[in-house]
Scaffold this motif. Structure first.
Motif, PDB file in Angstrom:
ATOM      1  N   VAL A  34       0.820  -1.216   0.000  1.00  0.00           N
ATOM      2  CA  VAL A  34       0.000   0.000   0.000  1.00  0.00           C
ATOM      3  C   VAL A  34       0.852   1.265   0.000  1.00  0.00           C
ATOM      4  O   VAL A  34       0.420   2.303  -0.513  1.00  0.00           O
ATOM      5  CB  VAL A  34      -1.010  -0.001   1.174  1.00  0.00           C
ATOM      6  N   SER A  35       2.058   1.205   0.501  1.00  0.00           N
ATOM      7  CA  SER A  35       2.913   2.398   0.513  1.00  0.00           C
ATOM      8  C   SER A  35       3.450   2.737  -0.877  1.00  0.00           C
ATOM      9  O   SER A  35       3.840   3.879  -1.126  1.00  0.00           O
ATOM     10  CB  SER A  35       4.080   2.212   1.490  1.00  0.00           C
ATOM     11  N   SER A  36       3.448   1.767  -1.790  1.00  0.00           N
ATOM     12  CA  SER A  36       4.058   1.966  -3.105  1.00  0.00           C
ATOM     13  C   SER A  36       3.094   1.879  -4.279  1.00  0.00           C
ATOM     14  O   SER A  36       3.473   2.250  -5.401  1.00  0.00           O
ATOM     15  CB  SER A  36       5.155   0.921  -3.325  1.00  0.00           C
ATOM     16  N   TYR A  37       1.892   1.364  -4.062  1.00  0.00           N
ATOM     17  CA  TYR A  37       0.956   1.121  -5.161  1.00  0.00           C
ATOM     18  C   TYR A  37      -0.461   1.485  -4.760  1.00  0.00           C
ATOM     19  O   TYR A  37      -0.828   1.395  -3.588  1.00  0.00           O
ATOM     20  CB  TYR A  37       0.937  -0.376  -5.544  1.00  0.00           C
ATOM     21  N   ASP A  38      -1.271   1.842  -5.757  1.00  0.00           N
ATOM     22  CA  ASP A  38      -2.709   1.773  -5.600  1.00  0.00           C
ATOM     23  C   ASP A  38      -3.056   0.297  -5.734  1.00  0.00           C
ATOM     24  O   ASP A  38      -2.284  -0.480  -6.313  1.00  0.00           O
ATOM     25  CB  ASP A  38      -3.415   2.613  -6.662  1.00  0.00           C
ATOM     26  N   LEU A  39      -4.206  -0.111  -5.210  1.00  0.00           N
ATOM     27  CA  LEU A  39      -4.477  -1.542  -5.103  1.00  0.00           C
ATOM     28  C   LEU A  39      -5.831  -1.943  -5.668  1.00  0.00           C
ATOM     29  O   LEU A  39      -6.820  -1.220  -5.538  1.00  0.00           O
ATOM     30  CB  LEU A  39      -4.435  -1.969  -3.631  1.00  0.00           C
ATOM     31  N   VAL A  40      -5.855  -3.118  -6.283  1.00  0.00           N
ATOM     32  CA  VAL A  40      -7.083  -3.860  -6.542  1.00  0.00           C
ATOM     33  C   VAL A  40      -6.970  -5.109  -5.690  1.00  0.00           C
ATOM     34  O   VAL A  40      -6.031  -5.898  -5.858  1.00  0.00           O
ATOM     35  CB  VAL A  40      -7.252  -4.219  -8.035  1.00  0.00           C
ATOM     36  N   LEU A  41      -7.887  -5.250  -4.755  1.00  0.00           N
ATOM     37  CA  LEU A  41      -7.861  -6.381  -3.821  1.00  0.00           C
ATOM     38  C   LEU A  41      -8.909  -7.397  -4.235  1.00  0.00           C
ATOM     39  O   LEU A  41     -10.077  -7.051  -4.411  1.00  0.00           O
ATOM     40  CB  LEU A  41      -8.135  -5.897  -2.396  1.00  0.00           C
ATOM     41  N   SER A  42      -8.500  -8.641  -4.358  1.00  0.00           N
ATOM     42  CA  SER A  42      -9.411  -9.697  -4.762  1.00  0.00           C
ATOM     43  C   SER A  42      -9.419 -10.819  -3.730  1.00  0.00           C
ATOM     44  O   SER A  42      -8.383 -11.136  -3.127  1.00  0.00           O
ATOM     45  CB  SER A  42      -8.998 -10.259  -6.128  1.00  0.00           C
ATOM     46  N   GLY A  43     -10.578 -11.391  -3.537  1.00  0.00           N
ATOM     47  CA  GLY A  43     -10.765 -12.521  -2.636  1.00  0.00           C
ATOM     48  C   GLY A  43     -12.224 -12.929  -2.657  1.00  0.00           C
ATOM     49  O   GLY A  43     -13.060 -12.253  -3.261  1.00  0.00           O
ATOM     50  N   ARG A  44     -12.526 -14.016  -1.995  1.00  0.00           N
ATOM     51  CA  ARG A  44     -13.906 -14.515  -1.976  1.00  0.00           C
ATOM     52  C   ARG A  44     -14.785 -13.806  -0.954  1.00  0.00           C
ATOM     53  O   ARG A  44     -15.986 -13.713  -1.127  1.00  0.00           O
ATOM     54  CB  ARG A  44     -13.938 -16.012  -1.664  1.00  0.00           C
ATOM     55  N   ASN A  45     -14.191 -13.326   0.119  1.00  0.00           N
ATOM     56  CA  ASN A  45     -14.956 -12.806   1.244  1.00  0.00           C
ATOM     57  C   ASN A  45     -14.965 -11.275   1.221  1.00  0.00           C
ATOM     58  O   ASN A  45     -13.977 -10.635   1.596  1.00  0.00           O
ATOM     59  CB  ASN A  45     -14.349 -13.332   2.554  1.00  0.00           C
ATOM     60  N   LEU A  46     -16.083 -10.692   0.797  1.00  0.00           N
ATOM     61  CA  LEU A  46     -16.166  -9.236   0.654  1.00  0.00           C
ATOM     62  C   LEU A  46     -15.972  -8.523   1.990  1.00  0.00           C
ATOM     63  O   LEU A  46     -15.292  -7.497   2.056  1.00  0.00           O
ATOM     64  CB  LEU A  46     -17.511  -8.839   0.030  1.00  0.00           C
ATOM     65  N   GLU A  47     -16.526  -9.058   3.053  1.00  0.00           N
ATOM     66  CA  GLU A  47     -16.391  -8.415   4.366  1.00  0.00           C
ATOM     67  C   GLU A  47     -14.912  -8.327   4.776  1.00  0.00           C
ATOM     68  O   GLU A  47     -14.451  -7.288   5.252  1.00  0.00           O
ATOM     69  CB  GLU A  47     -17.185  -9.192   5.413  1.00  0.00           C
ATOM     70  N   ARG A  48     -14.177  -9.397   4.572  1.00  0.00           N
ATOM     71  CA  ARG A  48     -12.752  -9.372   4.936  1.00  0.00           C
ATOM     72  C   ARG A  48     -11.947  -8.509   3.966  1.00  0.00           C
ATOM     73  O   ARG A  48     -10.957  -7.891   4.365  1.00  0.00           O
ATOM     74  CB  ARG A  48     -12.207 -10.793   5.043  1.00  0.00           C
ATOM     75  N   LEU A  49     -12.353  -8.436   2.706  1.00  0.00           N
ATOM     76  CA  LEU A  49     -11.696  -7.510   1.779  1.00  0.00           C
ATOM     77  C   LEU A  49     -11.891  -6.069   2.245  1.00  0.00           C
ATOM     78  O   LEU A  49     -10.965  -5.250   2.175  1.00  0.00           O
ATOM     79  CB  LEU A  49     -12.247  -7.670   0.359  1.00  0.00           C
ATOM     80  N   GLU A  50     -13.087  -5.759   2.721  1.00  0.00           N
ATOM     81  CA  GLU A  50     -13.365  -4.416   3.254  1.00  0.00           C
ATOM     82  C   GLU A  50     -12.457  -4.120   4.449  1.00  0.00           C
ATOM     83  O   GLU A  50     -11.967  -2.995   4.603  1.00  0.00           O
ATOM     84  CB  GLU A  50     -14.831  -4.285   3.664  1.00  0.00           C
ATOM     85  N   GLN A  51     -12.219  -5.124   5.289  1.00  0.00           N
ATOM     86  CA  GLN A  51     -11.329  -4.941   6.440  1.00  0.00           C
ATOM     87  C   GLN A  51      -9.892  -4.680   5.989  1.00  0.00           C
ATOM     88  O   GLN A  51      -9.200  -3.808   6.530  1.00  0.00           O
ATOM     89  CB  GLN A  51     -11.391  -6.164   7.366  1.00  0.00           C
ATOM     90  N   THR A  52      -9.439  -5.438   4.981  1.00  0.00           N
ATOM     91  CA  THR A  52      -8.101  -5.216   4.434  1.00  0.00           C
ATOM     92  C   THR A  52      -7.999  -3.804   3.866  1.00  0.00           C
ATOM     93  O   THR A  52      -7.016  -3.090   4.099  1.00  0.00           O
ATOM     94  CB  THR A  52      -7.763  -6.259   3.349  1.00  0.00           C
ATOM     95  N   LYS A  53      -9.026  -3.402   3.132  1.00  0.00           N
ATOM     96  CA  LYS A  53      -9.045  -2.058   2.557  1.00  0.00           C
ATOM     97  C   LYS A  53      -8.942  -1.003   3.654  1.00  0.00           C
ATOM     98  O   LYS A  53      -8.146  -0.057   3.537  1.00  0.00           O
ATOM     99  CB  LYS A  53     -10.325  -1.850   1.747  1.00  0.00           C
ATOM    100  N   ALA A  54      -9.707  -1.158   4.716  1.00  0.00           N
ATOM    101  CA  ALA A  54      -9.681  -0.187   5.817  1.00  0.00           C
ATOM    102  C   ALA A  54      -8.298  -0.114   6.462  1.00  0.00           C
ATOM    103  O   ALA A  54      -7.804   0.984   6.768  1.00  0.00           O
ATOM    104  CB  ALA A  54     -10.742  -0.553   6.861  1.00  0.00           C
ATOM    105  N   GLN A  55      -7.655  -1.249   6.634  1.00  0.00           N
ATOM    106  CA  GLN A  55      -6.317  -1.253   7.229  1.00  0.00           C
ATOM    107  C   GLN A  55      -5.299  -0.589   6.295  1.00  0.00           C
ATOM    108  O   GLN A  55      -4.405   0.123   6.749  1.00  0.00           O
ATOM    109  CB  GLN A  55      -5.886  -2.681   7.568  1.00  0.00           C
TER     110      GLN A  55
END
Length: 141
Positions: free
Chosen positions: A22-43
């Motif tokens: 996250v310090s070096s790139y903008d991100l596209v985060l992929s995974g099966r669990n949307l709720e946990r992806l939202e948590q990763t995004k928030a962090q």
């Protein structure tokens, strides 16, 4: 800033990779669990509030529809990000723990689709016109 697609970003190595990149790139985060992806995004946003982060929830074991799903995602995402996805870190993983004598051919094929076929299809799609650029890829299998 360049964009990295991280598969498996909802947990484990993928989650840790997102927090590292996250310090070096903008991100596209992929995974099966949307709720946990939202948590990763928030962090990630807690570390870098100006980061552009997009979620692409998808079950990569669904390899029969993967290319179409990724092309559809890119068709809606690229107008605002014409530089495309520059990096891929394939961290999606999983499997069932079983005694070896209980493992079936279907178990092996499911694991192969998730770890290998999905990575190949993502790389193929991101290297095509759908992504507007060539891709630098790191594949963890």
């Amino acid at each position: 800033m360049a964009t990295a697609l991280i598969t498996g970003a909802s947990s484990g190595v993928g989650h840790a990779t997102a927090l590292t990149l996250v310090s070096s790139y903008d991100l596209v985060l992929s995974g099966r669990n949307l709720e946990r992806l939202e948590q990763t995004k928030a962090q990630c946003l807690a570390q870098r509030p100006d980061c552009h982060i997009t979620l692409w929830p998808y079950d990569l074991t669904q390899t029969d529809t993967l290319e179409r799903a990724l092309k559809d995602f890119l068709a809606t995402w690229l107008p605002e990000h014409p530089e495309g996805i520059a990096k891929l870190v394939h961290c999606a993983g999983g499997g069932k723990m079983k005694h070896l004598h209980l493992v079936t051919e279907a178990d092996f094929l499911s694991c192969y689709r998730l770890h290998c076929v999905s990575a190949g299809l993502i790389i193929k799609t991101l290297n095509g016109r759908a992504n507007n650029r060539a891709l630098n890829a790191a594949v963890l299998i």
